[in-house]
Structure formats: C-alpha cells, structure tokens
Design an enzyme around this catalytic site. Structure first.
Site, PDB file in Angstrom:
ATOM      1  N   ASP A 180       0.801  -1.224   0.000  1.00 55.51           N
ATOM      2  CA  ASP A 180       0.000   0.000   0.000  1.00 55.51           C
ATOM      3  C   ASP A 180       0.833   1.273   0.000  1.00 55.51           C
ATOM      4  O   ASP A 180       2.053   1.230   0.183  1.00 55.51           O
ATOM      5  CB  ASP A 180      -0.970  -0.006   1.197  1.00 55.51           C
ATOM      6  N   HIS A 205      -7.408  -4.687   9.867  1.00 51.01           N
ATOM      7  CA  HIS A 205      -7.049  -4.496   8.453  1.00 51.01           C
ATOM      8  C   HIS A 205      -5.746  -5.223   8.121  1.00 51.01           C
ATOM      9  O   HIS A 205      -4.890  -5.428   8.980  1.00 51.01           O
ATOM     10  CB  HIS A 205      -6.994  -3.008   8.056  1.00 51.01           C
ATOM     11  N   GLU A 252      -9.631  -2.002   4.869  1.00 51.06           N
ATOM     12  CA  GLU A 252     -10.316  -1.634   6.102  1.00 51.06           C
ATOM     13  C   GLU A 252     -11.611  -2.450   6.250  1.00 51.06           C
ATOM     14  O   GLU A 252     -12.134  -2.983   5.261  1.00 51.06           O
ATOM     15  CB  GLU A 252     -10.661  -0.141   6.055  1.00 51.06           C
TER      16      GLU A 252
HETATM   17  C1  F6R Z   1       1.508  -1.689   6.147  1.00 51.75           C
HETATM   18  C2  F6R Z   1       0.160  -2.196   6.230  1.00 51.75           C
HETATM   19  C3  F6R Z   1      -0.652  -2.214   7.488  1.00 51.75           C
HETATM   20  C4  F6R Z   1       0.158  -2.510   8.754  1.00 51.75           C
HETATM   21  C5  F6R Z   1      -0.747  -2.460   9.979  1.00 51.75           C
HETATM   22  C6  F6R Z   1       0.008  -2.720  11.262  1.00 51.75           C
HETATM   23  O1  F6R Z   1       1.990  -1.770   4.822  1.00 51.75           O
HETATM   24  O2  F6R Z   1      -0.320  -2.589   5.227  1.00 51.75           O
HETATM   25  O3  F6R Z   1      -1.665  -3.171   7.351  1.00 51.75           O
HETATM   26  O4  F6R Z   1       0.752  -3.765   8.636  1.00 51.75           O
HETATM   27  O5  F6R Z   1      -1.368  -1.206  10.054  1.00 51.75           O
HETATM   28  O6  F6R Z   1       0.912  -1.680  11.463  1.00 51.75           O
HETATM   29  P1  F6R Z   1       2.002  -1.730  12.621  1.00 51.75           P
HETATM   30  O7  F6R Z   1       2.987  -2.767  12.240  1.00 51.75           O
HETATM   31  O8  F6R Z   1       2.626  -0.355  12.603  1.00 51.75           O
HETATM   32  O9  F6R Z   1       1.269  -2.048  13.877  1.00 51.75           O
END
Ligand code: F6R
Length: 239
Positions: free
Chosen positions: A67, A138, A143
């Site tokens: 993303d 997500h 989402e």
């Molecule tokens: C990142 C992504 C998100 C994160 C998720 C968890 O490319 O696609 O789905 O993996 O928001 O984020 P963290 O690791 O910061 O808790």
C-alpha cells in the site's frame, strides 16, 4: 494455519526473517509481497544483517508492496516508498527497479489500481506475502467493510487507523492522509504463502478474533483463515 509464539519482538523478528530468508534461498527470483508499519522493522533489520554477511542475496528478487498513502510523493519521509528504501532496499543488494510500491500520485485511480493488479499477475503472483495487522483487523489497508475488497483499490482510511499511524507523523493526526491505495484481498489470498507478524499483547485480541472468530469483511484479516499456507509469528501471550 501455523501459529508461532515468539518470546519477544526480537525473537518474532528473527523467526519471521528466517521464513523470508528460506523463501529467497529456495527460489532466488521469488516475488515477495512486502509490508510497512512498525512491526516488520526488526525483520528487515535481521534480513539486512544476513545479506551483509552474504548469507542471502536479493539480487533476483522482485517485490510488490501492499500500500501507499494517496497524495504523498515517494520522497516524502512518511511515504511507504520512502520507508521501504530507508528501512530495507537501501541496505541490501536488490535491484530497486524490481521493487514496486503503488503510486499515491495517480491521475486516474482506476487505471493505477488495475495496472498494479496486472503487474502482480504478470509476475505470476506472489510467492510470499508479508503482512502486519491493524487494530481494526485491516491487512494492507483493506479496512473493515460490508464486502471483501478483492482488487487493488483506493480506500478512505478509518479514523482509528489514522490515529494509530499519527505516531509516524509526529503525533499530528491532521498530517495523516485520509486515503490510501492498497492491494486487495485477491492477490494476498492468491499468494503461495502468507506470513503475518504481530507484536505484543496490544495485538492479541484482534489476532484472536481474526484467527478464531467468524470470517467476515468487518474484520478483513479473518479471511486469512481460508489460506492454505498461513504462518503467524506473534510475540503476544500464547492462546
Ligand atoms: C503496512 C500495512 C498495514 C500494517 C498495519 C500494522 O503496509 O499494510 O496493514 O501492517 O497497520 O501496522 P504496525 O505494524 O505499525 O502495527
């Protein structure tokens, strides 16, 4: 589904890095689906260390990221292209021309999304997809929604997601983009292998719901229960 409980963040990162490393050793020209966020930083650090020791090479690897924020140029310090370069690609022997992150600066959203899906298809799909999980369930920026969103699409980020990510923008919620472009669930689910990493007890409840609760688009990660080759490496209290 295989769930591996790690002792702590470092142990989680090392165990997950071992899985990525095995994939690259077994198929040197594999296609890696990569994630950003806080959780995989230690995993990338470990892979860099092994690459520096010449234990592993990314020379023939191609990568597709999940993303990108809409509106952020690649040189913006919070763009996911910038993150990938600074956190991983700048430190390994990958050919950056073979690394792909969706563009957040498109003119035509539908064309950009379709082109991203076509690229993944032209690669023959993803060999190993790395995922983190958001507090709302997500994966990528898929989402919670009424339906599973299968294709690459532009999404309105939920307030809770923007709040969770404000920490990367100096705590300034207003600075967090309101939209993102994300790979959909089709190419994630079609990946030959999926590796989900989650750190600490703050992710325990959502992980439990995703892995043991009903499969529902209201918790997009729950779709992973249907994947044949899912490995979860987490450092929360075992369940
Ligand atoms: C990142 C992504 C998100 C994160 C998720 C968890 O490319 O696609 O789905 O993996 O928001 O984020 P963290 O690791 O910061 O808790």
């Amino acid at each position: 589904m295989k769930i591996v409980f790690a002792r702590d963040y470092q142990d989680m990162s090392r165990k997950a890095a071992n899985i990525v490393s095995a994939q690259v050793l077994l198929k040197n020209d594999c296609v890696l689906g990569l994630a950003t966020g806080g959780t995989p930083v230690g995993l990338y650090r470990q892979l860099i260390e092994w690459q520096k020791k010449d234990d592993i090479s990314f020379r023939d690897v191609r990568s597709v990221n999940l993303d990108e924020y809409v509106g952020l140029p690649p040189e913006h310090a919070q763009s996911y292209r910038y993150y990938m370069n600074r956190t991983f690609f700048d430190h390994i022997d990958i050919d950056k021309a073979n690394t792909f992150v969706p563009s957040g600066l498109f003119q035509d959203a539908a064309a950009e999304c379709a082109a991203y899906d076509r690229r993944i298809e032209a690669f023959g799909g993803i060999d190993l997809q790395l995922l983190g999980i958001g507090n709302n369930g997500h994966i990528g920026f898929n989402e919670p929604a009424e339906d599973f969103q299968m294709n690459t699409h532009v999404v309105d980020l939920m307030e809770s997601t923007r709040r969770a990510n404000a920490r990367f923008f100096g705590g300034d919620l207003e600075a967090v983009p309101r939209q993102a472009i994300t790979m959909g669930l089709l190419h994630i689910m079609q990946a030959k292998r999926v590796l989900l990493v989650a750190d600490g007890d703050q992710k325990r409840e959502v992980l439990l719901r995703a892995l043991r609760g009903p499969v529902t688009p209201k918790l997009p990660a729950s779709i992973l229960q249907l994947h044949r080759e899912l490995t979860v490496v987490c450092s929360c209290t075992p369940f």
